[in-house]
Write a protein that holds these residues in place. Sequence first.
Motif, short mmCIF file in Angstrom:
data_model
loop_
_atom_site.label_atom_id
_atom_site.label_comp_id
_atom_site.label_asym_id
_atom_site.label_seq_id
_atom_site.Cartn_x
_atom_site.Cartn_y
_atom_site.Cartn_z
N PHE A 14 0.78 -1.13 0.06
CA PHE A 14 -0.04 0.06 0.21
C PHE A 14 0.80 1.30 -0.13
O PHE A 14 1.82 1.20 0.57
CB PHE A 14 -0.93 -0.01 1.23
N TYR A 26 -8.03 10.26 -2.03
CA TYR A 26 -7.96 10.16 -3.67
C TYR A 26 -7.53 11.56 -4.31
O TYR A 26 -7.49 12.49 -3.54
CB TYR A 26 -9.63 9.93 -4.02
N ASP A 27 -6.99 11.40 -5.34
CA ASP A 27 -6.48 12.51 -6.18
C ASP A 27 -7.54 13.23 -6.64
O ASP A 27 -8.63 12.91 -7.13
CB ASP A 27 -5.44 12.10 -7.15
N THR A 28 -7.41 14.55 -6.84
CA THR A 28 -8.46 15.26 -7.82
C THR A 28 -7.51 15.34 -9.06
O THR A 28 -6.34 15.27 -9.17
CB THR A 28 -8.82 16.70 -7.34
N LEU A 29 -8.34 15.52 -10.20
CA LEU A 29 -7.53 15.82 -11.53
C LEU A 29 -6.46 16.94 -11.38
O LEU A 29 -5.60 16.65 -11.90
CB LEU A 29 -8.59 15.99 -12.52
N ARG A 30 -6.80 17.75 -10.75
CA ARG A 30 -5.91 19.32 -10.75
C ARG A 30 -4.44 18.65 -10.00
O ARG A 30 -3.71 18.97 -10.83
CB ARG A 30 -6.61 20.16 -10.14
N SER A 32 -3.26 15.79 -9.65
CA SER A 32 -2.57 15.02 -10.83
C SER A 32 -1.99 15.91 -11.73
O SER A 32 -0.78 15.40 -12.08
CB SER A 32 -3.40 13.83 -11.42
N ILE A 87 -11.18 -9.05 -3.25
CA ILE A 87 -12.01 -7.67 -3.26
C ILE A 87 -10.66 -6.77 -3.77
O ILE A 87 -10.76 -5.72 -4.36
CB ILE A 87 -12.25 -7.23 -1.85
N ILE A 88 -9.43 -7.04 -3.16
CA ILE A 88 -8.26 -6.21 -3.59
C ILE A 88 -7.27 -7.18 -4.25
O ILE A 88 -7.35 -8.45 -3.96
CB ILE A 88 -7.58 -5.52 -2.36
N GLU A 89 -6.35 -6.74 -5.00
CA GLU A 89 -5.69 -7.46 -5.81
C GLU A 89 -4.33 -7.71 -5.14
O GLU A 89 -3.59 -6.44 -4.62
CB GLU A 89 -5.42 -7.12 -7.30
N ARG B 149 -17.55 -5.92 -11.33
CA ARG B 149 -17.70 -4.49 -11.03
C ARG B 149 -18.55 -3.83 -12.17
O ARG B 149 -19.26 -3.04 -11.97
CB ARG B 149 -16.54 -3.69 -10.57
N LYS B 213 -11.73 7.66 -9.03
CA LYS B 213 -10.35 8.05 -8.86
C LYS B 213 -10.52 9.62 -8.92
O LYS B 213 -9.76 10.21 -7.60
CB LYS B 213 -9.48 7.60 -9.65
N TYR B 214 -10.96 10.15 -9.45
CA TYR B 214 -11.18 11.64 -9.69
C TYR B 214 -12.47 12.20 -9.34
O TYR B 214 -13.65 12.04 -10.22
CB TYR B 214 -10.96 12.09 -10.98
N ASP B 216 -13.77 14.91 -9.19
CA ASP B 216 -14.02 16.31 -9.87
C ASP B 216 -15.24 15.67 -10.74
O ASP B 216 -15.90 16.41 -11.21
CB ASP B 216 -12.88 16.49 -10.85
N ARG B 298 -9.26 -3.25 -10.53
CA ARG B 298 -8.54 -3.98 -9.51
C ARG B 298 -8.24 -2.83 -8.29
O ARG B 298 -7.80 -3.48 -7.02
CB ARG B 298 -7.50 -4.52 -9.94
#
Lengths: 257, 304
Positions: A14, A26-30, A32, A87-89, B149, B213-214, B216, B298
């Motif tokens: 992780f 989580y990221d916002t587009l900005r 990134s 559920i997670i890889e 999903r 993920k975003y 926005d 994933r």
Amino acid sequence: MKPIIKVEGISKQFRINPGEAPSRRYDTLRESLVKLVRSPFARNQSGSDIIWALKDVTFDVKPGEVMGIIGSNGAGKSTLLKVLSRIIEPTSGRVELYGRVTSLLEVGTGFHPDLSGRENVYLNGAIMGMKRREIDTRFDEIVAFSEVEKFIDTSVKHYSSGMYLRLAFAVAAHLDPEILIVDEVLAVGDASFQKKCLGKMDDVTRSGRTVLLVTHSLGMVTQHCGRAILLDGGRIIRAGQAQEVVGYYDVMCASSQ
Amino acid sequence: MSLLATKTTEGPVLAEHGSARAASRNLSYDLPDKPVVTIEAARSWVPLNLRDLWAYRELLYFLIWRDIKVRYKQTVLGAAWAVIQPLVTMLIFTYFFGKLARVPTDGAPYPIFFYTGLLLWTFFSNGVTGGGNSLIGNSNLITKVYFPRLIIPSAAVGAGLLDFAIAAVLLVGMLVYYGFSVTWAYLMILPLIVLTTVFALGVGIWVSALNVKYRDVRYALPFLIQLWFFVSPIIYPSSLVPEEQRWLLALNPITGIVESFRASLFGRQPPWAALAYSGGVALVMLVYSSYIFRRMERSFAEFI
């Protein structure tokens, strides 16, 4: 005999950013884009840390075995269950499962408060991988087990929390997988209902089902599991007969205090 | 107190010497030679796994059923809302764009001209919006159970089909009222609905994955949908746009679909080239977004 669960060198990594509040995970587009402009070649320098929730975990489970997974908080138990439940890889490694898996990380997944008990039984059953026909044939049994017959056509939001959990457990108890993965979530109902659940789960394991059980209750492990593995910092530090592993864990906890 | 009584009366089943004892239990099944499920870190492009989707088709049905059931719970008007939304919009458009602004309609009466466009558009935009927000709305499922999903956004789009069907009843009434007669061209309607569904799925699936993920996306989406509405021929016919700029309008796949829908209802020749283009884009979009989705899938449980 061939194992029904074969876990080979599973690791899970992780990335965490310690400076960040949980709500900003989580990221916002900005962000990134800004990161990309500022440092187009460095992928990962903003102080993000890497932790290994699981590191090279390997074990086998034979058909019909009941295996306990123990360890302190943050040892990687839940991550392991989530990997096995798909559920997670995993970051690396390989798992082979030779049977239909159902994982119970909680009871009543997908219950909708606005739907009636009857509707939720069907919905939850379908989410847990039951076929419609299977639910049809087991419906009466599920309802009788839950003891909420009178309210089965009432919206679940009007249920008491005990009724809600009893219905949720009743569906879980009537699943029919070959491999059952259970997190420590099944403490529901009053004393008499708990006894009923114990009996049900007894039947389930006697029918030759393979069970993986995560719990903090060491008594349960020694009493019910044949074998156990002990996780610490994402690694298996002890595996073997349940009694012996629990004993080792006890000593480990005592000496760290 | 915890509940699981998992009693193994035979004692520990150890790998070296426990196999005989394990075999003596009443195992009701034999192990298959190949694993039922293999879990590995995936490569960058994962196959679509249609077999897995097929195996979970009942869950798709149940999620659609849930969305429909829940949507009109505790409402007084219930499913009538499916008609009210396009109906009221149509009435307002008929007054302002029809009676006052006198937008040309290629000869069709105003109410039916606007309603045909709104019917398809409402289905499409609700599908994209609902599908796009569906993963976030079902995060409790994603972090607790495995299933493909792709079912979640697909169910959100699928649930819109019922609203479409309800609202379409009014269209039938209007066709009768204005004296349109049934022709062979009506056979086009079903493929057009399928095409709209495919395109809504393509866009909805893509948006839903980005949305995880975003965040926005959630704010940008209503705005973009509104812009998209204005560059689609819903309140005007393509013929209003000057000939030399019309190709620009046709770049929007909705144009070919809506124009063909109207053409087949009003007894005109559908714009085949634009329709073929829409079909191509819709298909490519669905395939592309499914792969993108599979690739991002994933990490959903970690980001959501």
